[in-house]
Design a protein around this motif. Structure first.
Motif, PDB file in Angstrom:
ATOM      1  N   TYR A 193      20.376 -39.811  22.160  1.00 24.37           N
ATOM      2  CA  TYR A 193      19.936 -38.815  23.129  1.00 24.37           C
ATOM      3  C   TYR A 193      19.484 -39.517  24.393  1.00 24.37           C
ATOM      4  CZ  TYR A 193      16.849 -35.665  25.631  1.00 24.37           C
ATOM      5  OH  TYR A 193      16.253 -34.927  26.624  1.00 24.37           O
ATOM      6  N   GLY A 251      24.871 -37.323  21.490  1.00 25.50           N
ATOM      7  CA  GLY A 251      26.122 -37.861  20.980  1.00 25.50           C
ATOM      8  C   GLY A 251      25.921 -38.697  19.743  1.00 25.50           C
ATOM      9  N   SER A 283      29.857 -38.528  23.477  1.00 26.32           N
ATOM     10  CA  SER A 283      28.643 -37.896  23.995  1.00 26.32           C
ATOM     11  C   SER A 283      29.008 -36.756  24.944  1.00 26.32           C
ATOM     12  CB  SER A 283      27.756 -38.920  24.710  1.00 26.32           C
ATOM     13  OG  SER A 283      28.386 -39.428  25.872  1.00 26.32           O
ATOM     14  N   SER A 318      26.957 -33.871  27.860  1.00 24.79           N
ATOM     15  CA  SER A 318      25.727 -33.605  28.594  1.00 24.79           C
ATOM     16  C   SER A 318      25.688 -32.155  29.061  1.00 24.79           C
ATOM     17  CB  SER A 318      25.602 -34.535  29.801  1.00 24.79           C
ATOM     18  OG  SER A 318      26.228 -34.006  30.940  1.00 24.79           O
TER      19      SER A 318
END
Length: 377
Positions: A54, A65, A91, A93
């Motif tokens: 994180y 992720g 990952s 966002s």
């Protein structure tokens, strides 16, 4: 680089115990402590499951992720070859960033053959001060892109520790977004439209390091020349020359003095995203990679690595670097400074590999925080 990153890995909580066996358990006839016994079990688990991650920054938002890193021996009967590496990261966002990557180092037949490469898809915004070394923070601007990139190079040992290699570099850029009145347009930057480029890589390297991922002694030198010709489909015709020199000293016990110097030189119709980029998680740490960019880059760094206790280690470094339009334009008064400190946690005792946390700083209150596996260089 204006953003303040607050990055937390799973390791800071539950993961803080998923580490390698302490050296103190290696004494012959000594019963391992409960702490060491737990570490041994946790290390086995770490080799199987991915690590949740994180992070947060103002430009990227919340990032979540998974990351996975393994060192493996392709042939257990081969006790000479360095371990091979497989690393994966995915990952996402809240600001729409996507990053998916698989990187590999395959080494076999007593180090005689190597295939090194990665495949990556990335969708995100990046930041740039413009092209050149004489930039100011107020000129910071953002651009967005989607990119697919595949790089692979095969190496053959031709003499002890000496390799020659041949490979390729394929990249495809789409969804480019930028300020039509900004710095990139004013600088008449190349690469502001969707494009695909195919590169051929010629390389040679000398590598006498005792450990590729956590060296204590030895030397490393690599020289590569990548060119992007029109006859294989490159939209832009340009070339890149890279030189990377490293030296490692082990003055006592597990203390290491590591030194590195690199340079990059670009010629031809170079897209702005593939110029020589200063900064990142390995060199000039603290500077956002590519905030400073031009046709020429030179940088150097010295790092001191030392054990603290059991699985914990500490590093500190200082570096300097700059970019320029040509080597003739380099001037001593234009160099930027990088310095920082890092925490090391051993996660693979068999291959002596660390998880690293680096805090890098530079001029004008520049800073960066990095989490990765293996040493920066």
């Amino acid at each position: 680089m204006r953003s303040i990153s607050l990055i937390v890995l799973f390791f800071l909580g539950f993961g803080s115990v998923i580490f390698a066996q302490s050296d103190s358990t290696q004494s012959e006839g000594k019963e391992p402590s409960k702490f060491d016994q737990f570490n041994q079990k946790a290390e086995k688990l770490f080799k199987i499951i991915p690590v949740p991650l994180y992070s947060y920054s103002t430009e990227a938002g919340h990032i979540v992720g998974l990351a996975k890193y393994n060192l493996i021996d392709l042939d257990k009967r081969d006790t000479i070859s360095q371990p091979s590496r497989i690393a994966e990261v995915v990952s996402f966002s809240t600001e729409g960033r996507i990053n998916m990557s698989v990187s590999t180092d395959f080494i076999w037949n007593e180090n005689k053959y190597m295939v090194l490469g990665f495949i990556n898809y990335r969708k995100q915004n990046e930041y740039v001060f413009g092209i050149g070394n004489d930039v100011i923070a107020e000129d910071l601007e953002q651009y967005g892109f989607s990119r697919f990139r595949f790089v692979n190079t095969g190496y053959l040992m031709v003499a002890k520790d000496l390799y020659v290699g041949l490979g390729f570099d394929i990249s495809d850029y789409t969804d480019l977004e930028y300020d039509t009145t900004g710095i990139l347009v004013q600088d008449d930057a190349v690469g502001l439209t969707p494009n695909t480029n195919f590169g051929i890589n010629l390389a040679t390297r000398y590598d006498s390091r005792d450990n590729r991922y956590n060296p204590f002694a030895g030397e490393y030198a690599s020289l590569s020349y990548t060119f992007y010709p029109e006859f294989i489909g490159s939209q832009y015709q340009y070339s890149k020359f890279n030189l990377d020199l490293r030296k490692y000293y082990n003055p006592w016990y597990k203390h290491v003095i590591a030194m590195q110097a690199t340079t990059t030189f670009c010629t031809g119709e170079v897209p702005f995203y593939d110029l020589a980029l200063m900064g990142g998680e390995n060199t000039m740490r603290g500077y956002y990679q590519g905030a400073l960019r031009d046709r020429v880059l030179v940088d150097t760094q010295v790092e001191y690595r030392m054990p603290i206790w059991s699985i914990f280690g500490l590093t500190t470094w200082v570096g300097t670097g700059r970019v320029a339009h040509s080597y003739e334009d380099l001037a001593l008064n234009g160099f930027w400074i990088s310095y920082g400190v890092g925490l090391r946690l051993m996660v693979d005792s068999e291959h002596q590999t660390n998880l690293r946390f680096d805090w890098g700083f530079g001029q004008n209150r520049i800073k960066g925080f990095y989490i990765n596996f293996a040493e920066a260089f």
